[in-house]
Design a protein around this motif. Structure first.
Motif, PDB file in Angstrom:
ATOM      1  N   GLN A 135      50.110  30.906  28.789  1.00  0.00           N
ATOM      2  CA  GLN A 135      48.814  31.874  29.322  1.00  0.00           C
ATOM      3  C   GLN A 135      49.484  32.924  30.065  1.00  0.00           C
ATOM      4  OE1 GLN A 135      45.028  28.836  29.694  1.00  0.00           O
ATOM      5  NE2 GLN A 135      45.161  30.818  30.767  1.00  0.00           N
ATOM      6  N   VAL A 136      49.196  34.130  29.560  1.00  0.00           N
ATOM      7  CA  VAL A 136      49.390  35.453  30.669  1.00  0.00           C
ATOM      8  C   VAL A 136      48.209  35.793  31.375  1.00  0.00           C
ATOM      9  CG1 VAL A 136      50.499  37.794  30.506  1.00  0.00           C
ATOM     10  CG2 VAL A 136      51.278  36.000  29.087  1.00  0.00           C
ATOM     11  N   GLY A 137      48.164  35.117  32.486  1.00  0.00           N
ATOM     12  CA  GLY A 137      46.951  35.329  33.183  1.00  0.00           C
ATOM     13  C   GLY A 137      45.839  34.384  32.859  1.00  0.00           C
ATOM     14  N   ASN A 138      44.842  34.123  34.016  1.00  0.00           N
ATOM     15  CA  ASN A 138      44.070  33.040  33.881  1.00  0.00           C
ATOM     16  C   ASN A 138      42.533  33.515  34.211  1.00  0.00           C
ATOM     17  OD1 ASN A 138      43.461  29.813  34.264  1.00  0.00           O
ATOM     18  ND2 ASN A 138      42.264  30.720  35.901  1.00  0.00           N
ATOM     19  N   GLU A 139      41.697  33.381  33.216  1.00  0.00           N
ATOM     20  CA  GLU A 139      40.297  33.890  33.190  1.00  0.00           C
ATOM     21  C   GLU A 139      40.368  35.259  33.738  1.00  0.00           C
ATOM     22  OE1 GLU A 139      37.481  29.691  33.518  1.00  0.00           O
ATOM     23  OE2 GLU A 139      38.082  30.944  35.409  1.00  0.00           O
ATOM     24  N   ILE A 140      40.644  36.133  32.870  1.00  0.00           N
ATOM     25  CA  ILE A 140      40.734  37.582  33.298  1.00  0.00           C
ATOM     26  C   ILE A 140      39.780  38.584  32.467  1.00  0.00           C
ATOM     27  CG2 ILE A 140      43.319  37.436  33.759  1.00  0.00           C
ATOM     28  CD1 ILE A 140      44.000  38.683  31.238  1.00  0.00           C
ATOM     29  N   PRO A 141      38.430  38.135  32.733  1.00  0.00           N
ATOM     30  CA  PRO A 141      37.394  39.077  32.025  1.00  0.00           C
ATOM     31  C   PRO A 141      37.806  40.376  32.805  1.00  0.00           C
ATOM     32  CG  PRO A 141      36.408  37.556  33.497  1.00  0.00           C
ATOM     33  CD  PRO A 141      37.841  37.030  33.007  1.00  0.00           C
ATOM     34  N   GLY A 142      37.984  40.668  34.292  1.00  0.00           N
ATOM     35  CA  GLY A 142      37.825  41.648  34.985  1.00  0.00           C
ATOM     36  C   GLY A 142      39.401  42.120  35.080  1.00  0.00           C
ATOM     37  N   GLY A 143      40.302  41.458  34.282  1.00  0.00           N
ATOM     38  CA  GLY A 143      41.775  42.106  34.685  1.00  0.00           C
ATOM     39  C   GLY A 143      42.405  41.005  35.433  1.00  0.00           C
ATOM     40  N   MET A 144      43.651  41.268  35.791  1.00  0.00           N
ATOM     41  CA  MET A 144      44.488  40.519  36.767  1.00  0.00           C
ATOM     42  C   MET A 144      45.262  41.326  37.741  1.00  0.00           C
ATOM     43  SD  MET A 144      47.482  39.217  34.230  1.00  0.00           S
ATOM     44  CE  MET A 144      48.812  40.466  33.800  1.00  0.00           C
ATOM     45  N   MET A 145      45.754  40.495  38.934  1.00  0.00           N
ATOM     46  CA  MET A 145      46.542  41.484  39.946  1.00  0.00           C
ATOM     47  C   MET A 145      45.955  42.876  40.456  1.00  0.00           C
ATOM     48  SD  MET A 145      50.102  40.570  38.137  1.00  0.00           S
ATOM     49  CE  MET A 145      50.957  41.692  39.517  1.00  0.00           C
ATOM     50  N   TRP A 146      44.697  42.522  40.886  1.00  0.00           N
ATOM     51  CA  TRP A 146      43.852  43.477  41.542  1.00  0.00           C
ATOM     52  C   TRP A 146      44.665  44.216  42.531  1.00  0.00           C
ATOM     53  CZ3 TRP A 146      38.582  40.467  41.695  1.00  0.00           C
ATOM     54  CH2 TRP A 146      38.329  40.236  40.285  1.00  0.00           C
ATOM     55  N   PRO A 147      44.245  45.667  42.647  1.00  0.00           N
ATOM     56  CA  PRO A 147      43.437  46.406  41.817  1.00  0.00           C
ATOM     57  C   PRO A 147      44.278  47.020  40.485  1.00  0.00           C
ATOM     58  CG  PRO A 147      44.282  47.757  43.778  1.00  0.00           C
ATOM     59  CD  PRO A 147      44.643  46.196  43.970  1.00  0.00           C
ATOM     60  N   GLU A 148      45.664  47.259  40.812  1.00  0.00           N
ATOM     61  CA  GLU A 148      46.356  47.609  39.828  1.00  0.00           C
ATOM     62  C   GLU A 148      46.011  47.081  38.365  1.00  0.00           C
ATOM     63  OE1 GLU A 148      48.778  47.896  43.512  1.00  0.00           O
ATOM     64  OE2 GLU A 148      47.528  46.456  42.564  1.00  0.00           O
ATOM     65  N   GLY A 149      45.957  45.816  37.994  1.00  0.00           N
ATOM     66  CA  GLY A 149      45.510  45.271  36.770  1.00  0.00           C
ATOM     67  C   GLY A 149      44.213  45.149  36.463  1.00  0.00           C
ATOM     68  N   SER A 150      43.507  46.029  37.135  1.00  0.00           N
ATOM     69  CA  SER A 150      41.820  45.780  36.769  1.00  0.00           C
ATOM     70  C   SER A 150      41.380  46.286  35.502  1.00  0.00           C
ATOM     71  CB  SER A 150      41.100  46.334  37.999  1.00  0.00           C
ATOM     72  OG  SER A 150      39.958  46.678  37.687  1.00  0.00           O
ATOM     73  N   THR A 151      40.225  45.740  34.878  1.00  0.00           N
ATOM     74  CA  THR A 151      39.930  46.490  33.639  1.00  0.00           C
ATOM     75  C   THR A 151      39.426  47.840  33.970  1.00  0.00           C
ATOM     76  OG1 THR A 151      37.866  45.392  33.987  1.00  0.00           O
ATOM     77  CG2 THR A 151      39.398  44.200  32.384  1.00  0.00           C
ATOM     78  N   LYS A 152      39.339  48.217  35.439  1.00  0.00           N
ATOM     79  CA  LYS A 152      38.949  49.863  35.321  1.00  0.00           C
ATOM     80  C   LYS A 152      40.354  50.582  35.119  1.00  0.00           C
ATOM     81  CE  LYS A 152      35.800  48.539  39.237  1.00  0.00           C
ATOM     82  NZ  LYS A 152      35.576  48.559  40.591  1.00  0.00           N
ATOM     83  N   ASN A 153      41.335  49.960  34.858  1.00  0.00           N
ATOM     84  CA  ASN A 153      42.563  50.694  34.460  1.00  0.00           C
ATOM     85  C   ASN A 153      43.167  49.777  33.300  1.00  0.00           C
ATOM     86  OD1 ASN A 153      44.949  52.072  34.038  1.00  0.00           O
ATOM     87  ND2 ASN A 153      45.023  52.536  36.059  1.00  0.00           N
ATOM     88  N   TRP A 154      42.445  50.113  32.147  1.00  0.00           N
ATOM     89  CA  TRP A 154      42.942  49.158  31.026  1.00  0.00           C
ATOM     90  C   TRP A 154      44.492  49.652  30.674  1.00  0.00           C
ATOM     91  CZ3 TRP A 154      43.090  45.203  28.028  1.00  0.00           C
ATOM     92  CH2 TRP A 154      41.803  44.437  28.072  1.00  0.00           C
ATOM     93  N   ASN A 155      44.953  50.916  30.786  1.00  0.00           N
ATOM     94  CA  ASN A 155      46.269  51.259  30.358  1.00  0.00           C
ATOM     95  C   ASN A 155      47.169  50.432  31.201  1.00  0.00           C
ATOM     96  OD1 ASN A 155      48.608  53.080  31.199  1.00  0.00           O
ATOM     97  ND2 ASN A 155      48.254  53.413  29.118  1.00  0.00           N
ATOM     98  N   GLN A 156      47.011  50.197  32.625  1.00  0.00           N
ATOM     99  CA  GLN A 156      47.960  49.611  33.465  1.00  0.00           C
ATOM    100  C   GLN A 156      47.700  47.677  33.067  1.00  0.00           C
ATOM    101  OE1 GLN A 156      48.479  52.472  37.239  1.00  0.00           O
ATOM    102  NE2 GLN A 156      47.277  50.397  37.587  1.00  0.00           N
ATOM    103  N   LEU A 157      46.725  47.519  32.913  1.00  0.00           N
ATOM    104  CA  LEU A 157      46.231  46.134  32.607  1.00  0.00           C
ATOM    105  C   LEU A 157      47.165  45.509  31.304  1.00  0.00           C
ATOM    106  CD1 LEU A 157      45.295  43.181  32.710  1.00  0.00           C
ATOM    107  CD2 LEU A 157      43.041  44.069  31.820  1.00  0.00           C
ATOM    108  N   ALA A 158      47.088  46.549  30.372  1.00  0.00           N
ATOM    109  CA  ALA A 158      47.742  46.428  28.917  1.00  0.00           C
ATOM    110  C   ALA A 158      49.000  46.156  29.379  1.00  0.00           C
ATOM    111  CB  ALA A 158      47.519  47.405  28.155  1.00  0.00           C
ATOM    112  N   GLN A 159      49.637  46.923  30.279  1.00  0.00           N
ATOM    113  CA  GLN A 159      51.285  46.972  30.389  1.00  0.00           C
ATOM    114  C   GLN A 159      51.596  45.493  31.003  1.00  0.00           C
ATOM    115  OE1 GLN A 159      53.128  51.010  31.943  1.00  0.00           O
ATOM    116  NE2 GLN A 159      50.927  51.481  31.864  1.00  0.00           N
ATOM    117  N   LEU A 160      50.802  45.053  32.054  1.00  0.00           N
ATOM    118  CA  LEU A 160      51.062  44.095  32.780  1.00  0.00           C
ATOM    119  C   LEU A 160      51.130  42.957  31.806  1.00  0.00           C
ATOM    120  CD1 LEU A 160      48.969  44.581  35.924  1.00  0.00           C
ATOM    121  CD2 LEU A 160      51.492  44.405  35.853  1.00  0.00           C
ATOM    122  N   LEU A 161      50.149  42.783  31.083  1.00  0.00           N
ATOM    123  CA  LEU A 161      50.010  41.639  29.981  1.00  0.00           C
ATOM    124  C   LEU A 161      51.117  41.827  28.783  1.00  0.00           C
ATOM    125  CD1 LEU A 161      46.178  41.859  28.928  1.00  0.00           C
ATOM    126  CD2 LEU A 161      47.415  40.152  30.194  1.00  0.00           C
TER     127      LEU A 161
END
Length: 347
Positions: free
Chosen positions: A169-195
């Motif tokens: 698993q890359v992340g655990n229960e991440i409907p709002g993203g992970m590693m906030w704030p950089e990996g939040s779903t408010k910034n999908w481009n960055q979340l996608a890069q982290l994933l």
């Protein structure tokens, strides 16, 4: 606990662990493609044992916990890994080195292995996705490197010890993203890069490992479509959609939501052409029959996914007895014996 930063440290740990392994820990045993995974997340187990907790079979005889789970049809162990955890009994441990040790033990029992990266020093879930303390002042570019290196190092240590997980698993229960704030779903481009950094690190260690992206509320199809539509639009790479399903947290009996879970499983495989897996499930420990019936229904729903794309069901901390953990969704009784609810995993 001092932060673990290099594979050199891992190699020292592994040299000790690996020397005690039998030949059956060296290679992942061949599994039929459609072998259904039935398992348990047991991250608390080493600390339960360290604090003196004893496990007993229904006949009153003391027995290894993993054997008790295996006797009930389980063939898979899921382990969380935290970056730099505390020594807290219930909310610490699960360091990379501890995870390797536990994975080797489970593998020697013939279990298949899933690794769950939280990318945090403690619990990551929909309500909190806190970066590791050592990473909190890093730039986004450095965070990408952190995710890659941490993932790669842990999996390399596991592989060196003879354990190649089937799933990561890359992340655990991440409907709002992970590693906030950089990996939040408010910034999908960055979340996608982290994933994708996590994905790439997994595949660099072993291309056959399946990468899971995991959300909660498995009955909530709208939540999953919103997330995975965005994941698709941002070219997130993964193999399996992982779901949690807890009627207790949904605040409804499973009978009210099991059809929604089944419909969501089927929709996800059709909409995204991915495999699916219930990677966390649990029921109230004192309601043994209800939990048994719920598990039976969940297993049936996952097995019914067309084209064998339903991979398995994993109970979260079934052995984590309330008397030790204060967690009321285990499947263990106050006398140290497994609940009959776990019989749902038997063939």
């Amino acid at each position: 606990m001092k932060k673990i930063k290099s594979t050199l440290f891992f190699s020292m740990i592994i040299s000790l662990v690996f020397s005690s392994c039998t030949s059956q820990t060296i290679d992942r045993p061949g599994q039929p493609i459609n072998n259904f995974a039935k398992g348990a997340d047991v991250g608390w187990l080493p600390q339960m044992e360290a604090t003196g907790y004893k496990f007993y079979d229904t006949d009153g005889k003391q027995k290894d916990c993993l054997q008790l789970l295996k006797d009930r049809g389980m063939n898979t162990i899921r382990l969380r890994v935290w970056v730099n955890p505390s020594n807290d009994k219930a909310s610490g441990h699960c360091s990379p080195a501890e995870t390797v040790t536990m994975a080797v033990r489970a593998k020697k029992m013939g279990m298949r292995i899933m690794i769950d990266f939280h990318y945090s020093d403690s619990w990551a879930d929909p309500g909190k996705q806190i970066k590791p303390k050592a990473w909190e002042n890093h730039s986004f570019s450095q965070l990408l490197t952190d995710v890659y290196n941490h993932t790669f190092d842990v999996l390399t240590a596991l592989k060196s010890a003879g354990v190649t997980p089937e799933w990561v698993q890359v992340g655990n229960e991440i409907p709002g993203g992970m590693m906030w704030p950089e990996g939040s779903t408010k910034n999908w481009n960055q979340l996608a890069q982290l994933l994708n950094k996590g994905h790439d690190a997994v595949k660099a260690v072993d291309a056959t490992i399946k990468v899971i992206v995991h959300l909660d509320e498995g009955n909530n199809g709208e939540k999953f479509r919103l997330f995975f539509d965005n994941a698709k639009a941002n070219n997130v790479k993964y193999d399996v959609i992982g779901l949690s399903y807890y009627p207790f947290w949904i605040k409804k009996d499973y009978k009210e939501t099991i059809a929604d879970l089944a419909n969501n499983l089927n929709d996800l495989t059709t909409r995204y052409d991915k495999e699916v897996m219930v990677v966390e499930v649990g029921g109230i420990d004192t309601l043994e029959q209800n939990t048994y019936d719920m598990l039976t229904a969940v297993i049936k729903a996952v097995k019914a996914v067309p084209n064998n794309k339903g991979l398995g069901v994993i109970y979260w901390e079934p052995q984590g007895a309330k008397s030790w953990s204060n967690y009321e969704l285990s499947a263990w009784k106050s006398d140290g014996k497994p609940s009959m609810a776990l019989d749902a995993f038997k063939e």
